[in-house]
Design a protein around this motif. Structure first.
Motif, PDB file in Angstrom:
ATOM      1  N   LEU A 259       0.841  -1.196   0.000  1.00 50.82           N
ATOM      2  CA  LEU A 259       0.000   0.000   0.000  1.00 50.82           C
ATOM      3  C   LEU A 259       0.877   1.249   0.000  1.00 50.82           C
ATOM      4  CD1 LEU A 259      -2.903   1.174   0.229  1.00 50.82           C
ATOM      5  CD2 LEU A 259      -2.548   1.224   2.708  1.00 50.82           C
ATOM      6  N   ARG A 260       0.691   2.105  -1.010  1.00 47.96           N
ATOM      7  CA  ARG A 260       1.491   3.319  -1.126  1.00 47.96           C
ATOM      8  C   ARG A 260       0.672   4.589  -0.907  1.00 47.96           C
ATOM      9  NH1 ARG A 260       6.727   1.980  -0.323  1.00 47.96           N
ATOM     10  NH2 ARG A 260       7.188   0.019  -1.398  1.00 47.96           N
ATOM     11  N   TYR A 261      -0.655   4.478  -0.924  1.00 45.53           N
ATOM     12  CA  TYR A 261      -1.481   5.662  -0.673  1.00 45.53           C
ATOM     13  C   TYR A 261      -2.873   5.215  -0.246  1.00 45.53           C
ATOM     14  CZ  TYR A 261      -3.249  10.460  -1.299  1.00 45.53           C
ATOM     15  OH  TYR A 261      -3.775  11.717  -1.098  1.00 45.53           O
ATOM     16  N   GLU A 262      -3.367   5.869   0.784  1.00 46.00           N
ATOM     17  CA  GLU A 262      -4.730   5.623   1.264  1.00 46.00           C
ATOM     18  C   GLU A 262      -5.510   6.926   1.102  1.00 46.00           C
ATOM     19  OE1 GLU A 262      -6.582   3.630   5.238  1.00 46.00           O
ATOM     20  OE2 GLU A 262      -5.523   5.539   5.554  1.00 46.00           O
ATOM     21  N   MET A 263      -6.387   6.951   0.106  1.00 42.66           N
ATOM     22  CA  MET A 263      -7.210   8.129  -0.134  1.00 42.66           C
ATOM     23  C   MET A 263      -8.410   8.099   0.804  1.00 42.66           C
ATOM     24  SD  MET A 263      -8.847   9.521  -3.728  1.00 42.66           S
ATOM     25  CE  MET A 263      -7.231   9.844  -4.446  1.00 42.66           C
ATOM     26  N   VAL A 264      -8.650   9.214   1.463  1.00 42.40           N
ATOM     27  CA  VAL A 264      -9.758   9.312   2.416  1.00 42.40           C
ATOM     28  C   VAL A 264     -10.894  10.086   1.752  1.00 42.40           C
ATOM     29  CG1 VAL A 264     -10.463  10.050   4.708  1.00 42.40           C
ATOM     30  CG2 VAL A 264      -8.107   9.294   4.316  1.00 42.40           C
ATOM     31  N   LEU A 265     -12.052   9.458   1.657  1.00 42.25           N
ATOM     32  CA  LEU A 265     -13.208  10.038   0.993  1.00 42.25           C
ATOM     33  C   LEU A 265     -14.279  10.402   2.012  1.00 42.25           C
ATOM     34  CD1 LEU A 265     -13.425   7.353  -1.832  1.00 42.25           C
ATOM     35  CD2 LEU A 265     -12.188   9.528  -1.918  1.00 42.25           C
ATOM     36  N   GLU A 266     -15.309  11.054   1.534  1.00 36.73           N
ATOM     37  CA  GLU A 266     -16.436  11.398   2.401  1.00 36.73           C
ATOM     38  C   GLU A 266     -17.346  10.189   2.611  1.00 36.73           C
ATOM     39  OE1 GLU A 266     -20.101  14.126   1.420  1.00 36.73           O
ATOM     40  OE2 GLU A 266     -18.383  15.405   1.890  1.00 36.73           O
ATOM     41  N   GLY A 267     -17.325   9.280   1.675  1.00 38.18           N
ATOM     42  CA  GLY A 267     -18.146   8.071   1.747  1.00 38.18           C
ATOM     43  C   GLY A 267     -18.047   7.319   0.438  1.00 38.18           C
ATOM     44  N   TYR A 268     -18.938   6.330   0.250  1.00 39.84           N
ATOM     45  CA  TYR A 268     -19.029   5.604  -1.018  1.00 39.84           C
ATOM     46  C   TYR A 268     -17.664   5.041  -1.395  1.00 39.84           C
ATOM     47  CZ  TYR A 268     -20.711   4.895  -5.876  1.00 39.84           C
ATOM     48  OH  TYR A 268     -21.082   4.378  -7.094  1.00 39.84           O
ATOM     49  N   GLY A 269     -17.168   5.351  -2.582  1.00 40.57           N
ATOM     50  CA  GLY A 269     -15.880   4.865  -3.031  1.00 40.57           C
ATOM     51  C   GLY A 269     -15.600   5.377  -4.428  1.00 40.57           C
ATOM     52  N   LEU A 270     -14.397   5.150  -4.904  1.00 37.87           N
ATOM     53  CA  LEU A 270     -14.042   5.567  -6.257  1.00 37.87           C
ATOM     54  C   LEU A 270     -14.747   4.674  -7.271  1.00 37.87           C
ATOM     55  CD1 LEU A 270     -10.192   5.718  -5.588  1.00 37.87           C
ATOM     56  CD2 LEU A 270     -11.813   7.605  -5.345  1.00 37.87           C
ATOM     57  N   ASP A 271     -15.236   5.253  -8.363  1.00 39.03           N
ATOM     58  CA  ASP A 271     -15.725   4.442  -9.480  1.00 39.03           C
ATOM     59  C   ASP A 271     -14.655   4.325 -10.558  1.00 39.03           C
ATOM     60  OD1 ASP A 271     -18.207   3.486  -8.759  1.00 39.03           O
ATOM     61  OD2 ASP A 271     -19.262   5.281  -9.406  1.00 39.03           O
ATOM     62  N   ARG A 272     -13.965   5.394 -10.785  1.00 44.91           N
ATOM     63  CA  ARG A 272     -12.749   5.436 -11.604  1.00 44.91           C
ATOM     64  C   ARG A 272     -12.158   6.832 -11.434  1.00 44.91           C
ATOM     65  NH1 ARG A 272     -12.833   3.623 -16.979  1.00 44.91           N
ATOM     66  NH2 ARG A 272     -14.860   2.601 -16.820  1.00 44.91           N
ATOM     67  N   LEU A 273     -10.904   7.000 -11.862  1.00 48.36           N
ATOM     68  CA  LEU A 273     -10.261   8.313 -11.842  1.00 48.36           C
ATOM     69  C   LEU A 273     -10.250   8.855 -13.262  1.00 48.36           C
ATOM     70  CD1 LEU A 273      -7.092   7.750  -9.594  1.00 48.36           C
ATOM     71  CD2 LEU A 273      -9.424   8.290  -8.886  1.00 48.36           C
ATOM     72  N   LEU A 274     -10.654  10.120 -13.412  1.00 54.05           N
ATOM     73  CA  LEU A 274     -10.571  10.807 -14.692  1.00 54.05           C
ATOM     74  C   LEU A 274      -9.463  11.843 -14.585  1.00 54.05           C
ATOM     75  CD1 LEU A 274     -14.377  11.417 -15.391  1.00 54.05           C
ATOM     76  CD2 LEU A 274     -12.977   9.452 -16.047  1.00 54.05           C
ATOM     77  N   PHE A 275      -8.495  11.788 -15.490  1.00 53.17           N
ATOM     78  CA  PHE A 275      -7.358  12.696 -15.446  1.00 53.17           C
ATOM     79  C   PHE A 275      -7.633  13.880 -16.361  1.00 53.17           C
ATOM     80  CE2 PHE A 275      -5.778   8.809 -13.771  1.00 53.17           C
ATOM     81  CZ  PHE A 275      -4.758   9.155 -12.898  1.00 53.17           C
ATOM     82  N   ASP A 276      -7.613  15.066 -15.769  1.00 51.46           N
ATOM     83  CA  ASP A 276      -7.872  16.294 -16.501  1.00 51.46           C
ATOM     84  C   ASP A 276      -6.716  17.253 -16.240  1.00 51.46           C
ATOM     85  OD1 ASP A 276      -9.079  18.208 -18.043  1.00 51.46           O
ATOM     86  OD2 ASP A 276     -10.496  18.854 -16.521  1.00 51.46           O
TER      87      ASP A 276
END
Length: 585
Positions: A259-276
């Motif tokens: 594990l190299r990064y633990e992203m903390v969200l408000e809830g739910y979870g990632l569906d995918r990352l969009l790079f802009d």
């Protein structure tokens, strides 16, 4: 003659059976609803385990504390003074601007020179990544920073990366970046190598960081199994998305399963990352998306008032994101397509599939307690959209419908949405209004069932011909319509499998001119009746079999390079692999 005692016992038994007949469905519904309700929970506890508060910023209402990172690096933490108040969230632009203001004040402290040996170091400055370390310092010459994270003892391999400076410059005199790769619960030795534009090493700085345990409690190591392929793995990090039992987090693992990064969200979870550009756009709760930069700083929030996200987001036409969703508390679920304007944040409902496909919708019903997906009892999940792919050429979308085991193309998305074609078992659509819209299966193969993550794969040989990649769950189940379909013996009908089933990665050739679809390539992967994905990653494939609780990287021929086993409750929705250019050059 039946004795009075026996009569009482018989009466009690009858009453018990009656009570159970009434209560069991209620209990089933209550348990199932508590399971599915996890996705809508919003984080209320943002507590930070920090050291002593050493200063306060009244202007920005932020406390400045000493981070508990051991004796090797003097680092700080920024704590919003309203962190314990009801409704607080880091995914609020006011909170982010206050944190940014406090950070800027530290950078500009009078009489302080931030150098590579004495950098401004802040642990998780914007509250979005528990083990992200912000570094700021200046050098006399324009240089770039490469760093290596080494963990003493054990079998954790070194992690080396070129830091992506927030300025976007490869070489700069002012360095500001988020150091990614510190392993939670370990003493990490960090070596910064500072290199000039001619390739000469200008400085080497070493320090240690005693990183706290994960916020989620999730394991920092996955079980790794080597495959038969000797193909090299693609660079990047595996992003595990919507890990049941650990919703509200995103986990990023390296090729060795660390594990190299633990992203903390408000809830739910990632569906995918969009790079802009130098930012990502992703889901941060069931009704909110956010734009996040390389420092972990939230620069924009998109609220989906009245809607809940479900299963996928993707870029649409110009400055919009398309999102699959449902109306909060609505009669039906997982059957809406939204447009989110990235400039204004305006949310527009583009398609209500219950209206677009009304003739079919009227033949369906809500999920019952006796159905395979009993945990959805009472929900009208008649279509269950789980992926969206925009096609700019004709302003169309291709969506995946798990419930009907069909891939559906809708044209005229921003004008007059119209169902163009459906691909899947044609027998399913017999005696419906959509029988004539089914693409004809070309060749002898078992079509997909319960598929996920349908994505554009490659252009075809002529206009109107192209290729789609998908995860074929190879699982047949229908929970919204009283209809029976005989499927091939190779198709699974058991949620957890009997041991003989496999899922597959499929590549279809779609020929809109001939109105046909054909299977041109496939390979077997561990069986997963629901969720899951298969996505190209350079010359390789990254495949997540969610119910089997494994993901793997495969070569172009479908041979396994490495497989990773993880823990979760029932399933992990998706795993992608990204090069994470917002963090690494």
């Amino acid at each position: 003659m039946i004795s009075k005692r026996l009569k009482k016992l018989l009466l009690a038994a009858v009453i018990l059976v009656a009570v159970l007949a009434v209560s069991v469905p209620i209990v089933v519904m209550a348990v199932s609803k508590s399971f599915t309700a996890q996705e809508h929970v919003v984080r209320t506890d943002w507590e930070i385990d920090a050291g002593t508060v050493i200063d306060q910023s009244e202007e920005f209402q932020v406390d400045i504390a000493q981070a508990k990172l051991g004796d090797g690096l003097r680092a700080l933490q920024l704590i919003p003074q309203d962190i314990d108040e009801e409704g607080f969230t880091y995914y609020d632009l006011d909170v982010q601007q206050r944190l940014d203001g406090a950070l800027q004040s530290l950078k500009e402290l009078s009489g302080v020179s931030w150098t590579a040996t004495t950098p401004l170091a802040v642990l998780n400055p914007f509250g979005t990544g528990s083990n992200g370390l912000y570094l700021y310092f200046e050098t006399d010459m324009a240089t770039k920073v490469t760093y290596t994270v080494h963990v003493e003892g054990g079998d954790i391999s070194d992690f080396t990366a070129d830091a992506a400076d927030i300025s976007g410059q490869e070489f700069t005199k002012t360095h500001e970046f988020q150091l990614i790769g510190l392993v939670p619960g370990e003493t990490n030795q960090v070596t910064l190598t500072i290199t000039g534009q001619w390739g000469k090493t200008r400085q080497i700085v070493t320090f240690t960081v005693d990183m706290p345990d994960t916020s989620s409690g999730y394991s920092t190591r996955l079980e790794v199994e080597e495959g038969d392929s000797d193909q090299a793995q693609a660079d990047g990090l595996f992003a595990m998305m919507r890990v049941n039992g650990y919703l509200g987090y995103g986990f990023f693992f390296d090729n060795d399963g660390i594990l190299r990064y633990e992203m903390v969200l408000e809830g739910y979870g990632l569906d995918r990352l969009l790079f802009d550009g130098d930012e990502i756009i992703t889901c941060v709760s069931s009704s909110k998306l956010a734009r996040i930069d390389g420092l972990g700083r939230v620069t924009q929030v998109y609220r989906l008032d009245g809607y809940d996200l479900h299963h996928d987001i993707g870029f649409g036409d110009g400055g919009e994101v398309l999102a699959l969703a449902e109306v909060s508390g609505g009669e039906t679920v997982e059957d809406r397509l939204l447009s989110i304007d990235l400039d204004t944040g305006a949310v527009t409902e583009l398609v209500d599939f219950s209206q677009l496909m009304e003739p079919y919708f009227e033949t369906t019903r809500p999920v019952g307690p006796g159905d395979d997906f009993f945990w959805q009892v009472g929900e009208w999940d008649w279509l269950h959209l789980n992926s969206v792919q925009y096609m700019a050429e004709d302003d169309s979308v291709i969506v995946s419908s798990r419930e009907t085991s069909a891939i559906i193309k809708v044209t005229g998305l921003h004008s007059t949405p119209t169902v163009d074609w459906l691909a899947g078992d044609e027998r399913f659509w017999e005696d419906t209004a959509y029988a004539d819209l089914c693409l004809t299966q070309e060749g002898d193969f078992v079509p997909q069932y319960g598929q996920h993550c349908v994505e554009y794969y490659a252009d075809g040989e002529e206009e109107g011909v192209y290729y789609l990649a998908l995860y074929n769950n190879n699982y047949w189940s229908l929970n919204s319509r009283d209809f029976t379909l005989e499927v091939a013996d190779s198709v699974g009908t058991d949620l957890y499998g009997t041991g003989d089933e496999t899922s597959q990665v499929y590549i279809y050739r779609i020929d809109e001119n001939a109105r046909t679809y054909a299977l041109v390539s496939s390979f077997d992967v561990p069986y997963s009746s629901i969720v899951s994905n298969a996505s190209p990653c350079g010359d390789n494939w990254v495949v997540n079999s969610g119910v089997a609780m494994v993901f793997g990287e495969y070569d172009s021929e479908g041979k396994l390079i490495r497989q990773y086993t993880y823990n979760c409750t029932m399933q992990n929705y998706r795993t992608f692999k990204y090069d994470m250019t917002i963090w690494f050059q």
